[in-house]
Design a protein around this motif. Sequence first.
Motif, short mmCIF file in Angstrom:
data_model
loop_
_atom_site.label_atom_id
_atom_site.label_comp_id
_atom_site.label_asym_id
_atom_site.label_seq_id
_atom_site.Cartn_x
_atom_site.Cartn_y
_atom_site.Cartn_z
N TYR A 265 81.69 -73.19 19.52
CA TYR A 265 82.74 -72.15 19.52
C TYR A 265 82.81 -71.35 18.35
O TYR A 265 83.22 -70.37 18.22
CB TYR A 265 84.10 -72.58 19.89
N TRP A 266 81.98 -71.89 17.04
CA TRP A 266 82.41 -71.22 15.82
C TRP A 266 81.17 -71.30 15.12
O TRP A 266 80.06 -72.08 15.42
CB TRP A 266 83.35 -72.14 15.01
N HIS A 267 81.12 -70.06 14.15
CA HIS A 267 80.23 -69.91 13.10
C HIS A 267 80.76 -70.15 11.72
O HIS A 267 81.96 -70.01 11.52
CB HIS A 267 79.77 -68.37 12.98
N VAL A 268 80.02 -70.87 10.87
CA VAL A 268 80.37 -71.20 9.61
C VAL A 268 79.34 -70.44 8.69
O VAL A 268 78.35 -70.67 8.68
CB VAL A 268 80.48 -72.61 9.22
N ARG A 269 79.89 -69.68 7.49
CA ARG A 269 79.21 -68.95 6.56
C ARG A 269 79.69 -69.06 5.26
O ARG A 269 81.09 -69.05 5.29
CB ARG A 269 79.18 -67.37 6.83
N VAL A 270 79.06 -69.04 4.31
CA VAL A 270 79.53 -68.96 2.74
C VAL A 270 79.70 -67.60 2.38
O VAL A 270 78.70 -66.87 2.48
CB VAL A 270 78.50 -69.75 2.18
N THR A 271 80.70 -67.68 1.74
CA THR A 271 81.28 -66.08 1.55
C THR A 271 80.46 -65.86 0.38
O THR A 271 80.36 -66.43 -0.70
CB THR A 271 82.82 -65.76 1.13
N PRO A 272 79.98 -64.51 0.28
CA PRO A 272 79.20 -63.97 -0.99
C PRO A 272 79.98 -63.96 -2.38
O PRO A 272 79.50 -64.24 -3.30
CB PRO A 272 79.03 -62.41 -0.63
N ASN A 273 81.21 -63.84 -2.04
CA ASN A 273 82.34 -63.75 -3.55
C ASN A 273 82.58 -65.26 -3.60
O ASN A 273 83.82 -65.67 -2.84
CB ASN A 273 83.22 -62.62 -3.37
N GLN A 274 82.22 -65.89 -4.54
CA GLN A 274 82.67 -67.39 -4.57
C GLN A 274 83.87 -67.30 -5.36
O GLN A 274 83.76 -68.35 -6.59
CB GLN A 274 81.55 -68.38 -4.96
N HIS A 275 84.83 -66.60 -5.34
CA HIS A 275 86.14 -66.53 -6.19
C HIS A 275 86.65 -68.01 -6.13
O HIS A 275 87.27 -68.39 -7.45
CB HIS A 275 86.98 -65.64 -5.87
N LYS A 276 86.44 -68.95 -5.07
CA LYS A 276 86.85 -70.17 -5.29
C LYS A 276 85.55 -70.81 -4.63
O LYS A 276 85.21 -70.68 -3.65
CB LYS A 276 88.13 -70.49 -4.27
N LEU A 277 85.24 -71.97 -5.46
CA LEU A 277 83.89 -72.59 -5.19
C LEU A 277 83.88 -73.20 -3.54
O LEU A 277 85.02 -73.68 -3.56
CB LEU A 277 83.67 -73.87 -6.08
#
Length: 90
Positions: free
Chosen positions: A29-41
Amino acid sequence: MMIPPNGCKLCYLNNENLRDYTYLKEFFYWHVRVTPNQHKLGSCVISLKRHIERASDLNEEEIIEFLKIQKVLESEISKAFNPSRYNYLQ
């Protein structure tokens, strides 16, 4: 960023191959992506594959899978970064 007619940025994210977002994993049901702005690791976006207006529109199966994804991400982020806490935004 070309937002779809319904104005939903998550629908855009789900329907486009965005170079800035690292695709991590696809669930039923879901997609998981790492955000480009890693303001929080370890910042990730967990997006539902279908459009909904409110979290209360999620069905039981989607909620159960979302909670499983959170557990997996918490475990992996803990191993990688050992955070003192997690920050969840909706």
